[in-house]
Design an enzyme around this catalytic site. Structure first.
Site, PDB file in Angstrom:
ATOM      1  N   HIS A 196       7.331  -6.174   5.647  1.00 40.62           N
ATOM      2  CA  HIS A 196       8.130  -5.351   4.745  1.00 40.62           C
ATOM      3  C   HIS A 196       7.524  -3.955   4.594  1.00 40.62           C
ATOM      4  O   HIS A 196       8.123  -2.989   5.047  1.00 40.62           O
ATOM      5  CB  HIS A 196       8.345  -6.008   3.372  1.00 40.62           C
ATOM      6  CG  HIS A 196       8.979  -7.344   3.433  1.00 40.62           C
ATOM      7  ND1 HIS A 196      10.198  -7.560   4.037  1.00 40.62           N
ATOM      8  CD2 HIS A 196       8.566  -8.567   2.986  1.00 40.62           C
ATOM      9  CE1 HIS A 196      10.514  -8.841   3.964  1.00 40.62           C
ATOM     10  NE2 HIS A 196       9.542  -9.474   3.338  1.00 40.62           N
ATOM     11  N   ASP A 203      13.391 -13.028   8.382  1.00 40.36           N
ATOM     12  CA  ASP A 203      12.891 -13.391   7.060  1.00 40.36           C
ATOM     13  C   ASP A 203      13.654 -14.573   6.459  1.00 40.36           C
ATOM     14  O   ASP A 203      13.470 -15.716   6.862  1.00 40.36           O
ATOM     15  CB  ASP A 203      12.932 -12.165   6.162  1.00 40.36           C
ATOM     16  CG  ASP A 203      12.152 -12.353   4.863  1.00 40.36           C
ATOM     17  OD1 ASP A 203      11.585 -13.438   4.645  1.00 40.36           O
ATOM     18  OD2 ASP A 203      12.108 -11.418   4.044  1.00 40.36           O
TER      19      ASP A 203
END
Length: 449
Positions: free
Chosen positions: A266, A317
């Site tokens: 991220h 993810d």
């Protein structure tokens, strides 16, 4: 020795015409360009290297679409996390295998040939260790074997509920280990792997590990990939500053030997100095734009980071929607929305956005998972072909072909996918799609009844 012949193939980050790839023992044994097709060649129009999915929680595919109802005025990542904890409470190893296999089928159909499985669901529903500490890891390996995807296993160390060694919540009980328990888990996990699967370590985040524990986890895997969540949320950044006086990425760069083995997942909330320093470290930013949009995380400062020479890979993810081209498209579109401009992730040397994004994602993704990148002699034969009969490619040329796939295609643009030389997707469908989907539906019907 099998041979694939392509009218054009993406080799060395450029198109080569009339390319023959000879495949032996799952690897590319030879490449010829500018050659006519032989009678025994399997012929295709466009050949591309498969992409590495740098970040997946396979089991979360089973809850895709279950968290889109507004439940309170301040719905955000943290409220989504509570829904996720409730979903995983009931999962057995067989459930994890069935759900993860469905995710892996969709990854292969969408252009990913290897996945980094950031695996933290270790224990039984009560939080007790299974008799085999890597029981859940075995479920991941089973899903990988059933679908044929390349696997980089990233067992997660998770010990605390927040910064400063705060106690964990009840919802985190299935994740938790101390260092000795994690070492045992890691050894057991290694024994589950086969073929060209590899393994790294994943200290979950600075919320979940102390500095001493981080050092101890790194010592358990001195050469493999290192993945960690970092700076995904504004609250996480503020809490890290309150704990340490530094932002999460700032703290890691100042206190851990971050180098090209690392992938910071991220890294959404970087300031300008962090972007420059992260790029200089050689680490990879593991970006998951579709999930980051779904969770309301924020927008990664990709323009500044790439200008500084940073590497990135893309991942799926939460697996809310699995689509390699979609991740790249979402990355560029997020920059356009933030800066109200177009064609931002391109430059004078690489003026076409699609080609620039794709080439960088191939290289950065492979680096993050500790494997070889692209179509080259000696590399795994991880290849996909595009169907030039798809309407999105009408009138295409070399310069715009990847732009058309990433920005203008819907489903069906990918024709075939080979993983380690074996064809796993044909005519856009995984060869085991029906059987895997049947097991997935039966699992979800039972779990959600």
């Amino acid at each position: 020795m099998a041979s694939l012949w392509f009218e054009r193939a993406w080799i060395g980050n450029r198109w080569e015409r009339a390319a023959r790839l000879r495949i032996a023992d799952g690897r590319i044994a030879a490449i010829e360009t500018g050659v006519a097709a032989n009678a025994g060649d399997e012929r295709h129009r466009v050949g591309l290297p498969g992409l590495c999915n740098v970040h997946s929680h396979g089991f979360q595919r089973g809850m895709a679409g279950l968290s889109e109802r507004r439940s309170r005025p301040d719905d955000n990542f943290w409220s989504w996390r509570e829904i996720m904890y409730r979903f995983l409470d009931r999962l057995t190893p067989d459930d994890v295998a069935a759900i993860t296999a469905q995710a892996y089928v969709e990854m292969l159909e969408g252009g990913f040939t290897r996945v980094g499985e950031f695996h933290y669901l270790h224990h039984d529903p009560a939080g007790a260790r299974y008799a085999d500490p890597a029981e859940m890891t075995g479920a991941i390996a089973e899903a990988g074997a059933a679908t044929g995807i390349g696997l980089t296993l990233l067992p997660v160390f998770y010990a605390h509920g927040d910064f400063g060694a705060a106690p964990p919540s009840a919802g985190q009980r299935r994740f938790l280990n101390d260092i000795d328990g994690f070492a045992t888990l890691l050894d057991a996990a290694r024994a589950k792997l086969s073929g060209d699967a590899n393994i790294g370590v994943a200290p979950h985040s600075l919320r979940a590990v102390t500095p001493d524990e981080l050092a101890a986890v790194l010592a358990l895997s001195p050469t493999g990939p290192v993945h960690i969540h970092a700076a995904e949320q504004v609250k996480e950044v503020a809490d890290c500053v309150a704990w340490s006086g530094a932002r999460p990425v700032e703290w890691l760069l100042g206190n851990a030997a971050v180098d090209d083995r690392w992938c910071l997942i991220h890294s959404t909330h970087l300031d300008e100095g962090e972007a420059v320093r992260l790029a200089a470290s050689g680490a990879v930013a593991g970006l998951c734009p579709i999930t980051e949009a779904n969770l309301g995380d924020g927008i990664f400062p990709a323009v500044d980071y790439l200008t500084a020479g940073g590497r990135f890979g893309v991942g799926t993810d939460s697996n809310i929607l699995i689509d390699a081209a979609g991740e790249l498209r979402a990355l560029e579109y997020s920059q356009r929305l933030a800066q109200r401009a177009r064609a931002l992730l391109a430059d004078e040397a690489a003026p076409f956005v699609g080609a620039n994004l794709f080439g960088r994602a191939v290289d950065g993704g492979a680096r993050a998972l500790g494997v070889s990148a692209g179509l080259a002699v000696g590399h795994p034969a991880d290849i996909m072909s595009l169907d030039l009969e798809h309407p999105c490619f009408a009138g295409t040329d070399d310069a715009t072909l990847l732009d058309r796939w990433i920005f203008a295609a819907r489903g069906g643009a990918i024709d075939c996918v080979w993983r380690a030389g074996e064809k796993r997707v044909e005519s856009g469908r995984h060869v085991a799609a029906d059987a895997v989907a049947a097991a997935y539906r039966a699992c979800l019907d039972r779990l959600l009844a």
